[in-house]
Design a protein around this motif. Sequence first.
Motif, PDB file in Angstrom:
ATOM      1  N   LEU A 176       0.829  -1.200   0.000  1.00 53.12           N
ATOM      2  CA  LEU A 176       0.000   0.000   0.000  1.00 53.12           C
ATOM      3  C   LEU A 176       0.864   1.251   0.000  1.00 53.12           C
ATOM      4  O   LEU A 176       0.582   2.225  -0.706  1.00 53.12           O
ATOM      5  CB  LEU A 176      -0.930   0.000   1.213  1.00 53.12           C
ATOM      6  CG  LEU A 176      -2.056  -1.040   1.222  1.00 53.12           C
ATOM      7  CD1 LEU A 176      -2.761  -1.057   2.577  1.00 53.12           C
ATOM      8  CD2 LEU A 176      -3.056  -0.742   0.112  1.00 53.12           C
TER       9      LEU A 176
ATOM     10  N   GLN B 188       2.462   1.528  -3.626  1.00 53.71           N
ATOM     11  CA  GLN B 188       1.659   1.576  -4.849  1.00 53.71           C
ATOM     12  C   GLN B 188       0.571   2.643  -4.865  1.00 53.71           C
ATOM     13  O   GLN B 188       0.186   3.108  -5.939  1.00 53.71           O
ATOM     14  CB  GLN B 188       1.004   0.200  -5.077  1.00 53.71           C
ATOM     15  CG  GLN B 188       2.010  -0.916  -5.281  1.00 53.71           C
ATOM     16  CD  GLN B 188       1.361  -2.291  -5.306  1.00 53.71           C
ATOM     17  OE1 GLN B 188       0.135  -2.415  -5.209  1.00 53.71           O
ATOM     18  NE2 GLN B 188       2.168  -3.337  -5.430  1.00 53.71           N
ATOM     19  N   LYS B 189       0.085   3.053  -3.707  1.00 53.58           N
ATOM     20  CA  LYS B 189      -1.048   3.982  -3.690  1.00 53.58           C
ATOM     21  C   LYS B 189      -0.622   5.370  -3.214  1.00 53.58           C
ATOM     22  O   LYS B 189       0.193   5.510  -2.318  1.00 53.58           O
ATOM     23  CB  LYS B 189      -2.169   3.428  -2.805  1.00 53.58           C
ATOM     24  CG  LYS B 189      -2.776   2.132  -3.346  1.00 53.58           C
ATOM     25  CD  LYS B 189      -4.096   1.820  -2.694  1.00 53.58           C
ATOM     26  CE  LYS B 189      -4.745   0.591  -3.315  1.00 53.58           C
ATOM     27  NZ  LYS B 189      -6.071   0.288  -2.726  1.00 53.58           N
ATOM     28  N   LYS B 190      -1.225   6.383  -3.841  1.00 51.91           N
ATOM     29  CA  LYS B 190      -0.886   7.763  -3.528  1.00 51.91           C
ATOM     30  C   LYS B 190      -1.853   8.355  -2.502  1.00 51.91           C
ATOM     31  O   LYS B 190      -3.033   7.994  -2.458  1.00 51.91           O
ATOM     32  CB  LYS B 190      -0.927   8.609  -4.800  1.00 51.91           C
ATOM     33  CG  LYS B 190       0.078   8.198  -5.868  1.00 51.91           C
ATOM     34  CD  LYS B 190      -0.020   9.113  -7.074  1.00 51.91           C
ATOM     35  CE  LYS B 190       1.000   8.713  -8.135  1.00 51.91           C
ATOM     36  NZ  LYS B 190       0.938   9.603  -9.327  1.00 51.91           N
TER      37      LYS B 190
ATOM     38  N   LEU C 103      -2.467   8.096   0.563  1.00 51.11           N
ATOM     39  CA  LEU C 103      -3.228   7.279   1.506  1.00 51.11           C
ATOM     40  C   LEU C 103      -3.182   7.890   2.902  1.00 51.11           C
ATOM     41  O   LEU C 103      -2.148   8.381   3.352  1.00 51.11           O
ATOM     42  CB  LEU C 103      -2.659   5.863   1.550  1.00 51.11           C
ATOM     43  CG  LEU C 103      -3.147   4.847   0.518  1.00 51.11           C
ATOM     44  CD1 LEU C 103      -2.517   3.492   0.804  1.00 51.11           C
ATOM     45  CD2 LEU C 103      -4.661   4.733   0.520  1.00 51.11           C
TER      46      LEU C 103
ATOM     47  N   ASP D  27      -8.279  -0.932   3.927  1.00 57.75           N
ATOM     48  CA  ASP D  27      -7.742  -1.947   3.016  1.00 57.75           C
ATOM     49  C   ASP D  27      -7.402  -3.240   3.744  1.00 57.75           C
ATOM     50  O   ASP D  27      -7.714  -4.346   3.271  1.00 57.75           O
ATOM     51  CB  ASP D  27      -6.507  -1.405   2.295  1.00 57.75           C
ATOM     52  CG  ASP D  27      -6.868  -0.529   1.111  1.00 57.75           C
ATOM     53  OD1 ASP D  27      -7.181   0.652   1.326  1.00 57.75           O
ATOM     54  OD2 ASP D  27      -6.834  -1.029  -0.030  1.00 57.75           O
TER      55      ASP D  27
END
Length: 491
Positions: free
Chosen positions: A121, A124-126, A128, A136
Amino acid sequence: MTDRTNEIELGIITEDFVQLNNSSRRITTASTKGEVQVTRGRRPWSPACERFISTIIGDQEAKGTLAAACQWYVGFLEVKFDEVWTTLLRNTLVGLSTDSPYPQGPDKEVIYRFLTSVARLLEQKKELALSDFVDDLDNDELLKESDEDRSCPKQLIFAAIGWLSALYQPEKNPPEKKLRVSRYLTTAQEESTLFESKTFDHFTRNLEFDDQPLVRLLRQFGDLIPDFKGDPRTTQAPGWDMSPFTEHIELSHVSFDMIQNFAKVRIEWVDCLSMHLEFDSRTRTLKVFRFPSFCRIMCRKRGKESLLSELFNAHYSSSFTTSSPLSDSDHTSEFFREVLLSYRLIFGQQPRAWKAFNKAMKQWNKSWHCSPGNAPDADPMLTLLCGQSWEDDAPRKVYTEINAEDPYDHYIPHVNFPFLGQRILEVQNFVKTRNAHRLSALWYDRRNISFWWTFWAVLFFGGVAVILSFLQLVFQVWQTVLTQKQLNSNG
């Protein structure tokens, strides 16, 4: 993982320090068996641990110094697991035993799966937020039911991000519904010793920012993410002919022997990467990050994004303190490479510096309950980089693998140390303002090596000349006395 067998090398421990050797210790990764088998008594990694390490290092091949760094990191994390087992882990993650005083093998499998999810997480994710992490992980059925505020899962995820980034060390037993960063100095004479820091503004915050992007949450504690003070388009080598108006870093002013013996600056080993090379002139204290293996793990190939790239780039895109935009390329790995090069600058480039480190290490091991050399989570790469010449085989292997250029005697801060240059200059300027008031201080003062040789040559040969003149005078007096006695006896 492929079906072929890859050999990854580890280092061997010598009596004085750890040396990473190409052939003497190996671990064999057999993907068909789903585990990493380690020779010479090291226990194999579990499948979940192996997947976690693969997530951390990305597309890098785990060999050489990177393999040794990963081996240390696993041990480091398991120390952390023990520390928060009863306070954060046991009552938060699904599948953990509730009656064991410490995590067992199956428990560690669960924890590594949790860390792998957090790491993915983070990578890969912006943008957050802490609450997004909880959502998640809850959807993946990794978390137990919690209170309405979900404070325990948030505290555990906050701790995990600290372990994965090293920007802060989370509190082992945080207050209810609060996030707390540990303020205790692990490498101190007393376990309850608190550190002072210009980096941290606060050590405890409420959960009111848990729905804000992680970058904003971290800013509530201080300036934890390093600012880039250089120009990413600049490519000059360290030896480039700089302007006379450009302040540059001089090796003779920032080597460890000068810092410790002449300027009387004390090293304070810290667990937080954000405090690396933070200098306090009032207390004459220089903080140094004690886990270089972590930086080795985070060093990706140039141009490759690292685990923390999204976090760092989010900071730079919203920060007004960065002097140059970094949107065109990712410089996160450059920061970790720069930290490793700072060990070479301060400790490894001059024999006097690494010899002074080895001498000081003996005293640290005696005086501190948890020195950087014998702590439960001690990093062997620290003594490797700081206790030897950078030209020795083991340290050179580290610098070769991170594509470091050969060192120079002078560096341009915004080119060679765009993240840490300002902090290094603070130390250098302090050393420059010191005056030698005693003969012993003059011996250590090698800021101007030509003057040092001239002074001691004049002192030596002048002293010899004075001694010879004195002996000549004594001989003449003795000869005069003998002559007078002879005259008296003849008379």
